[in-house]
Design an enzyme around this catalytic site. Sequence first.
Site, PDB file in Angstrom:
ATOM      1  N   SER A 271      31.887   3.479  -5.013  1.00 30.51           N
ATOM      2  CA  SER A 271      30.466   3.740  -5.299  1.00 30.51           C
ATOM      3  C   SER A 271      29.657   2.455  -5.353  1.00 30.51           C
ATOM      4  O   SER A 271      28.468   2.483  -5.667  1.00 30.51           O
ATOM      5  CB  SER A 271      30.337   4.504  -6.632  1.00 30.51           C
ATOM      6  OG  SER A 271      30.986   3.805  -7.671  1.00 30.51           O
TER       7      SER A 271
ATOM      8  N   ASN B 256      34.666   5.525 -18.205  1.00 31.34           N
ATOM      9  CA  ASN B 256      33.906   6.762 -18.455  1.00 31.34           C
ATOM     10  C   ASN B 256      32.755   6.543 -19.427  1.00 31.34           C
ATOM     11  O   ASN B 256      31.645   7.002 -19.200  1.00 31.34           O
ATOM     12  CB  ASN B 256      34.843   7.861 -18.980  1.00 31.34           C
ATOM     13  CG  ASN B 256      35.936   8.193 -17.983  1.00 31.34           C
ATOM     14  OD1 ASN B 256      35.885   7.729 -16.844  1.00 31.34           O
ATOM     15  ND2 ASN B 256      36.920   8.974 -18.394  1.00 31.34           N
TER      16      ASN B 256
ATOM     17  N   THR C 156     -11.234  29.154  -5.414  1.00 29.37           N
ATOM     18  CA  THR C 156     -10.059  29.940  -5.762  1.00 29.37           C
ATOM     19  C   THR C 156      -9.700  30.650  -4.471  1.00 29.37           C
ATOM     20  O   THR C 156     -10.586  31.008  -3.692  1.00 29.37           O
ATOM     21  CB  THR C 156     -10.340  30.973  -6.883  1.00 29.37           C
ATOM     22  OG1 THR C 156     -11.335  31.879  -6.421  1.00 29.37           O
ATOM     23  CG2 THR C 156     -10.827  30.307  -8.167  1.00 29.37           C
ATOM     24  N   HIS C 157      -8.424  30.824  -4.212  1.00 25.50           N
ATOM     25  CA  HIS C 157      -7.948  31.394  -2.938  1.00 25.50           C
ATOM     26  C   HIS C 157      -8.475  30.587  -1.745  1.00 25.50           C
ATOM     27  O   HIS C 157      -8.631  31.124  -0.657  1.00 25.50           O
ATOM     28  CB  HIS C 157      -8.369  32.862  -2.781  1.00 25.50           C
ATOM     29  CG  HIS C 157      -8.139  33.687  -4.001  1.00 25.50           C
ATOM     30  ND1 HIS C 157      -6.943  34.325  -4.254  1.00 25.50           N
ATOM     31  CD2 HIS C 157      -8.932  33.960  -5.077  1.00 25.50           C
ATOM     32  CE1 HIS C 157      -7.029  34.964  -5.418  1.00 25.50           C
ATOM     33  NE2 HIS C 157      -8.221  34.748  -5.938  1.00 25.50           N
TER      34      HIS C 157
ATOM     35  N   SER D 125      -3.370   8.284  16.422  1.00 27.84           N
ATOM     36  CA  SER D 125      -2.447   9.030  17.274  1.00 27.84           C
ATOM     37  C   SER D 125      -2.159   8.189  18.502  1.00 27.84           C
ATOM     38  O   SER D 125      -2.998   7.408  18.950  1.00 27.84           O
ATOM     39  CB  SER D 125      -3.101  10.352  17.674  1.00 27.84           C
ATOM     40  OG  SER D 125      -2.574  10.801  18.904  1.00 27.84           O
TER      41      SER D 125
ATOM     42  N   LYS E 298      -8.273  10.546  16.727  1.00 28.93           N
ATOM     43  CA  LYS E 298      -7.563  10.945  15.516  1.00 28.93           C
ATOM     44  C   LYS E 298      -7.476   9.855  14.461  1.00 28.93           C
ATOM     45  O   LYS E 298      -7.319   8.677  14.745  1.00 28.93           O
ATOM     46  CB  LYS E 298      -6.118  11.376  15.871  1.00 28.93           C
ATOM     47  CG  LYS E 298      -6.036  12.630  16.691  1.00 28.93           C
ATOM     48  CD  LYS E 298      -6.400  13.885  15.916  1.00 28.93           C
ATOM     49  CE  LYS E 298      -5.298  14.310  14.984  1.00 28.93           C
ATOM     50  NZ  LYS E 298      -4.152  14.889  15.688  1.00 28.93           N
TER      51      LYS E 298
ATOM     52  N   ASN F 240      -5.283  10.059  11.039  1.00 33.31           N
ATOM     53  CA  ASN F 240      -4.400  11.021  10.376  1.00 33.31           C
ATOM     54  C   ASN F 240      -4.032  10.611   8.949  1.00 33.31           C
ATOM     55  O   ASN F 240      -3.767   9.436   8.691  1.00 33.31           O
ATOM     56  CB  ASN F 240      -3.111  11.181  11.180  1.00 33.31           C
ATOM     57  CG  ASN F 240      -3.370  11.774  12.554  1.00 33.31           C
ATOM     58  OD1 ASN F 240      -4.296  12.565  12.722  1.00 33.31           O
ATOM     59  ND2 ASN F 240      -2.576  11.374  13.527  1.00 33.31           N
TER      60      ASN F 240
ATOM     61  N   GLU G 222       0.789  13.305   3.976  1.00 32.77           N
ATOM     62  CA  GLU G 222       1.790  14.219   4.526  1.00 32.77           C
ATOM     63  C   GLU G 222       3.187  13.777   4.121  1.00 32.77           C
ATOM     64  O   GLU G 222       4.066  14.599   3.840  1.00 32.77           O
ATOM     65  CB  GLU G 222       1.656  14.287   6.046  1.00 32.77           C
ATOM     66  CG  GLU G 222       0.356  14.965   6.469  1.00 32.77           C
ATOM     67  CD  GLU G 222       0.016  14.719   7.929  1.00 32.77           C
ATOM     68  OE1 GLU G 222       0.915  14.750   8.782  1.00 32.77           O
ATOM     69  OE2 GLU G 222      -1.165  14.482   8.226  1.00 32.77           O
TER      70      GLU G 222
ATOM     71  N   TYR H 205      35.068  13.839 -18.522  1.00 37.45           N
ATOM     72  CA  TYR H 205      34.614  13.192 -17.290  1.00 37.45           C
ATOM     73  C   TYR H 205      35.324  13.759 -16.070  1.00 37.45           C
ATOM     74  O   TYR H 205      36.508  14.062 -16.113  1.00 37.45           O
ATOM     75  CB  TYR H 205      34.856  11.673 -17.371  1.00 37.45           C
ATOM     76  CG  TYR H 205      34.474  10.965 -16.087  1.00 37.45           C
ATOM     77  CD1 TYR H 205      33.166  10.558 -15.866  1.00 37.45           C
ATOM     78  CD2 TYR H 205      35.417  10.746 -15.076  1.00 37.45           C
ATOM     79  CE1 TYR H 205      32.806   9.936 -14.678  1.00 37.45           C
ATOM     80  CE2 TYR H 205      35.070  10.130 -13.891  1.00 37.45           C
ATOM     81  CZ  TYR H 205      33.761   9.732 -13.699  1.00 37.45           C
ATOM     82  OH  TYR H 205      33.403   9.125 -12.521  1.00 37.45           O
TER      83      TYR H 205
ATOM     84  N   GLN I 163      30.164  10.858 -10.405  1.00 40.13           N
ATOM     85  CA  GLN I 163      29.740   9.684  -9.644  1.00 40.13           C
ATOM     86  C   GLN I 163      28.570  10.050  -8.718  1.00 40.13           C
ATOM     87  O   GLN I 163      27.796   9.183  -8.319  1.00 40.13           O
ATOM     88  CB  GLN I 163      30.932   9.155  -8.839  1.00 40.13           C
ATOM     89  CG  GLN I 163      30.636   7.937  -8.016  1.00 40.13           C
ATOM     90  CD  GLN I 163      31.902   7.236  -7.562  1.00 40.13           C
ATOM     91  OE1 GLN I 163      32.572   6.592  -8.356  1.00 40.13           O
ATOM     92  NE2 GLN I 163      32.240   7.381  -6.293  1.00 40.13           N
TER      93      GLN I 163
ATOM     94  N   LYS J  57      24.451   9.345  -9.383  1.00 43.12           N
ATOM     95  CA  LYS J  57      23.627   8.152  -9.164  1.00 43.12           C
ATOM     96  C   LYS J  57      22.740   8.220  -7.935  1.00 43.12           C
ATOM     97  O   LYS J  57      21.538   7.959  -8.015  1.00 43.12           O
ATOM     98  CB  LYS J  57      24.520   6.912  -9.119  1.00 43.12           C
ATOM     99  CG  LYS J  57      24.969   6.504 -10.501  1.00 43.12           C
ATOM    100  CD  LYS J  57      26.056   5.479 -10.468  1.00 43.12           C
ATOM    101  CE  LYS J  57      27.165   5.793 -11.438  1.00 43.12           C
ATOM    102  NZ  LYS J  57      27.762   7.126 -11.318  1.00 43.12           N
TER     103      LYS J  57
HETATM  104  N1  ARG Z   1      32.189   4.928 -10.420  1.00 46.85           N
HETATM  105  C1  ARG Z   1      32.476   5.873 -11.442  1.00 46.85           C
HETATM  106  C2  ARG Z   1      31.251   6.752 -11.677  1.00 46.85           C
HETATM  107  O1  ARG Z   1      30.248   6.428 -11.158  1.00 46.85           O
HETATM  108  C3  ARG Z   1      32.817   5.170 -12.704  1.00 46.85           C
HETATM  109  C4  ARG Z   1      33.663   5.934 -13.647  1.00 46.85           C
HETATM  110  C5  ARG Z   1      35.023   6.085 -13.087  1.00 46.85           C
HETATM  111  N2  ARG Z   1      35.914   6.646 -14.023  1.00 46.85           N
HETATM  112  C6  ARG Z   1      37.100   7.121 -13.664  1.00 46.85           C
HETATM  113  N3  ARG Z   1      37.836   7.626 -14.548  1.00 46.85           N
HETATM  114  N4  ARG Z   1      37.505   7.075 -12.416  1.00 46.85           N
HETATM  115  O2  ARG Z   1      31.283   7.754 -12.327  1.00 46.85           O
END
Ligand code: ARG
Length: 457
Positions: free
Chosen positions: A24, A111, A156-157, A278, A284, A286, A291, A318, A323, A326
């Site tokens: 990650s 964790n 409205t509408h 454009s 144009k 735009n 958008e 966990y 993961q 993120k």
């Molecule tokens: N990269 C992991 C995450 O984002 C970190 C935690 C990993 N923990 C584990 N027991 N493998 O969640």
Amino acid sequence: MAKAMWAGRFSKEESKEVNDFNSSISFDSRMYESDITGSIAHARMLGHQGIISQADSDLIIETLTQILEDINTGKLEFDMEAEDIHMFIEAELTNRIGEVGKRLHTSRSRNDQVALDIRLHLRKTVSSIVEQINSLIDTFVNMAEANKETIMPGYTHLQRAQPITFANHLLAYAFMLKRDKERFMDALKRMNYSPLGSCALAGTTYPIDREMVAKELGFDGIVRNSLDGVSDRDFCVEIASAAALCQMHLSRFSEEIILWCSWEFKFIELDDAYSTGSSIMPQKKNPDICELVRGKTGRVYGDLVTLLTMLKGTPLAYNKDMQEDKEAIFDCLDTLSMCLTIVKPMVETMRVNKTNMRNAAAKGFINATDLADYLVKKGMAFRSAYKISGSIVAFCIENNLVLETVPLEKYQEYSELFTEDVYQYINLEECTFKRTSKGASAVKSVEEQINYLRSNK
Ligand code: ARG
């Protein structure tokens, strides 16, 4: 490939594909500062509690501080082969100070470490989003102040309904943004508890001091259950949901700008710097930015659904599924932040075509309610007055007239309550500025809203 830190139990090394799949660092490296800050607080606590020696604690803190500086100055680059940012920093620490570095992870697991890092990281990111929202509220309020007397049709509408001021329309967005800001701040409050010390899930036998770490890191306290500490990602969902709402508001505004820029409306003109041309049609101009804001809303909603779905089937505590939190939460906030950044100057530089707004408000029998109100003020019941006003509108449409050009004798055929003052009563400015109820378009009502927004930041 460097041997994984957990390699002890394994007789085979993982394949490159598995490492890439599992890794990650490409997206969690942005949490490096939070990771190091958290580790420093942890190391200080370990030293203070005598779990490691004071000298080791000091050396770890000093080295982590150096690592942070080296990353900030570009001297140290992330190793994309690393499993994640936590492993990378710990490996770097151990490279630099050997055995002592290996003591940092005492009574800690990735964790609770990752649960801590993401809270620390989001606390910063969300605070800066709140700043951005605040600043956009200011933009809307200032623009409203400059348009207290700009009359436009209220819809409205998407049908012309009643006259309003552009100020009142803009302030509606300021209030939406204020709620967005409050939702983020509320989420921040609930998130601000330290999970560190939950360890893998079950806590620890070491005499740790969780409160000490929480205090050093600016938390309001500790997460009181160790399983909850490592498995809770509610705050990601709350923040993504606040972001989805905020993005939706930007999207509704964008949709209005797109309409208002069209030749059919021509209420506003975007500055050249905030519109595009454009490649084939020379005439144009735009509203691409609007958008894109509208289009990116789908992606922010997607991030929210990703988070909810990722969590729904994970047993305590966990699981690696987490993961996946993120990329979703980062993308969600990156997108919103980008949109907030671009919408502000776009609004500040757009030109308001007051004449077109007023002309649009002068058509479409936008004063028909006021005509009914006129009869009500003279004693008629509203439902009867409403009916008469409707019949007069129908008469106008048939005879190509507007309410302002119906002769008095004609009015009197519908009701003897009509006298000369009806024309004054249905005058557009009158209709707009006599709406003095709280929250309405009259100058005083708008000023009240402006004052409220300025003094309740
Ligand atoms: N990269 C992991 C995450 O984002 C970190 C935690 C990993 N923990 C584990 N027991 N493998 O969640």
